[in-house]
Design a protein around this motif. Structure first.
Motif, mmCIF file in Angstrom:
data_model
loop_
_atom_site.group_PDB
_atom_site.id
_atom_site.type_symbol
_atom_site.label_atom_id
_atom_site.label_comp_id
_atom_site.label_asym_id
_atom_site.label_seq_id
_atom_site.Cartn_x
_atom_site.Cartn_y
_atom_site.Cartn_z
ATOM 1 N N PRO A 26 -8.826 42.337 9.859
ATOM 2 C CA PRO A 26 -7.647 43.044 9.351
ATOM 3 C C PRO A 26 -7.311 42.547 7.945
ATOM 4 C CG PRO A 26 -7.202 41.996 11.493
ATOM 5 C CD PRO A 26 -8.543 41.520 11.054
ATOM 6 N N GLY A 27 -7.226 43.467 7.008
ATOM 7 C CA GLY A 27 -6.887 43.088 5.635
ATOM 8 C C GLY A 27 -8.053 42.558 4.828
ATOM 9 N N GLY A 73 -1.513 44.911 18.610
ATOM 10 C CA GLY A 73 -2.782 44.478 18.022
ATOM 11 C C GLY A 73 -3.962 44.581 18.964
ATOM 12 N N GLU A 135 -4.428 37.128 5.938
ATOM 13 C CA GLU A 135 -3.010 37.042 6.328
ATOM 14 C C GLU A 135 -2.106 37.277 5.113
ATOM 15 O OE1 GLU A 135 -2.034 33.688 8.988
ATOM 16 O OE2 GLU A 135 -0.370 33.342 7.627
ATOM 17 N N LEU A 138 -2.180 40.954 4.145
ATOM 18 C CA LEU A 138 -1.469 41.842 5.079
ATOM 19 C C LEU A 138 0.043 41.697 4.950
ATOM 20 C CD1 LEU A 138 -3.711 41.488 8.263
ATOM 21 C CD2 LEU A 138 -3.527 43.475 6.759
ATOM 22 N N GLY A 142 2.435 44.578 3.898
ATOM 23 C CA GLY A 142 3.530 44.923 4.807
ATOM 24 C C GLY A 142 4.866 45.156 4.103
ATOM 25 N N ASP A 149 2.194 47.402 12.285
ATOM 26 C CA ASP A 149 1.401 46.217 12.645
ATOM 27 C C ASP A 149 1.227 45.232 11.492
ATOM 28 O OD1 ASP A 149 -0.268 47.888 11.215
ATOM 29 O OD2 ASP A 149 -1.952 47.770 12.615
ATOM 30 N N ASP A 150 1.818 45.528 10.331
ATOM 31 C CA ASP A 150 1.731 44.584 9.211
ATOM 32 C C ASP A 150 2.903 43.597 9.252
ATOM 33 O OD1 ASP A 150 -0.654 45.461 8.165
ATOM 34 O OD2 ASP A 150 0.222 46.622 6.529
ATOM 35 N N THR A 154 2.285 40.707 14.929
ATOM 36 C CA THR A 154 1.133 41.579 15.246
ATOM 37 C C THR A 154 -0.129 41.125 14.506
ATOM 38 O OG1 THR A 154 2.707 43.391 15.463
ATOM 39 C CG2 THR A 154 0.394 43.990 15.461
ATOM 40 N N ILE A 155 0.059 40.621 13.300
ATOM 41 C CA ILE A 155 -1.116 40.157 12.531
ATOM 42 C C ILE A 155 -1.861 39.082 13.325
ATOM 43 C CG2 ILE A 155 -1.806 38.817 10.479
ATOM 44 C CD1 ILE A 155 0.453 40.367 8.951
ATOM 45 N N ARG A 158 -3.783 40.715 16.006
ATOM 46 C CA ARG A 158 -4.945 41.453 15.463
ATOM 47 C C ARG A 158 -6.094 40.500 15.145
ATOM 48 N NH1 ARG A 158 -2.131 44.403 10.676
ATOM 49 N NH2 ARG A 158 -4.071 45.538 10.340
#
Ligand SMILES: Nc1ncnc2c1ncn2[C@@H]1O[C@H](COP(=O)(O)OP(=O)(O)OP(=O)(O)O)[C@@H](O)[C@H]1O
Ligand SMILES: O=c1ccn([C@@H]2O[C@H](COP(=O)(O)O)[C@@H](O)[C@H]2O)c(=O)[nH]1
Length: 229
Positions: A26-27, A73, A135, A138, A142, A149-150, A154-155, A158
């Motif tokens: 993610p990200g 996530g 992190e 994101l 966010g 989810d940002d 939730t990160i 994920r």
């Protein structure tokens, strides 16, 4: 996942529209790199996450089914994502030269079912990025993304899902076909990250020699930099 010296020069490419998977945490920058691929190659960009967010936005049955899973996530069932992806591929099959699938498959069973029901990608790009960097990106995203989810809670979930379920997909494809996966660090600025991806795509298109930068890479020993190690 052994060290393999592989150039992206596959003489046995099946005909038809190529499929490229762009995978990563993610990200890690999947969407950012996909924008560049679309700009240069005109492939249809299908982000599984975007397809799902559209369903949530329009309050469809699928959206209602998936909204909470996404906030947690977790992965939505593969039947759902595959259906959305196949529909989009079918609708666009006569108007695109290739499919760029971003953020799917997310688990080995998803890759297996895609392999069986749709086919094999010509290239799997794995964007490698440290967790702290993802992190940071994101949390920054966010501030403006509006994505449910940002957020830190939730990160973290994920990341867990990514490590447990999605990372093995990279190994799955690497084992399936040597040279299919390229691992690219997505820490440098986006245009630098893109150089390796661009050359790998030219490689499977058999056009490596049309770009001096990629040709140099191809004809030198550094060609194995493109393989997954
Ligand atoms: N190489 C990079 N260096 C610095 N920032 C980057 C880089 N690539 C992307 N970003 C930024 O990081 C954030 C996440 O990028 P992006 O949305 O492309 O990631 P993603 O992998 O598609 O994320 P997700 O899986 O959560 O959808 C964005 O704000 C983007 O501008
Ligand atoms: O193949 C997929 C893709 C996405 N999901 C769910 O959507 C969110 C967001 O995905 P992004 O790729 O980061 O936009 C993800 O956390 C999953 O909940 C999925 O289940 N399967």
């Amino acid at each position: 996942m052994g060290q393999r010296k592989v150039c992206h020069h596959n003489p046995n490419l099946p005909k038809g529209r190529p499929i490229i998977f762009v995978l990563g945490g993610p990200g890690s920058g999947k969407g950012t790199q996909c924008d560049r691929i679309v700009r240069d190659f005109g492939y249809l960009h299908l982000s599984a996450g975007d397809l799902l967010r559209d369903e949530v936005k329009y309050g469809t049955e699928i959206g209602q089914e998936c909204e909470q899973l996404m906030k947690d996530g977790k992965l939505v069932p593969v039947e759902v994502t595959l259906k959305l992806i196949k529909k989009a591929m079918k609708e666009n099959r006569n108007s695109t030269t290739g499919f760029l699938i971003d953020g799917f498959p997310r688990a080995v069973d998803q890759a297996e079912v895609f392999e069986k029901k749709v086919g094999r990608p010509k290239l799997v790009v794995f964007l490698d990025c440290p967790r702290e960097e993802m992190e940071k990106r994101l949390l920054k995203r966010g501030e403006t993304s509006g994505r449910s989810d940002d957020n830190m809670d939730t990160i973290l979930k994920r990341f867990d899902t990514f490590l447990l379920e999605s990372m093995p997909v990279v190994k799955y494809y690497d084992n399936l076909q040597p040279g299919l996966v390229i691992k690219v660090s997505s820490v440098p600025p986006p245009d630098d990250v893109y150089k390796e991806i661009y050359c790998a795509i030219l490689g499977f298109r058999g056009e490596m020699d049309t770009d001096p930068m990629c040709a140099a890479l191809h004809h030198s020993d550094s060609c194995d930099r493109l393989s997954f190690a």
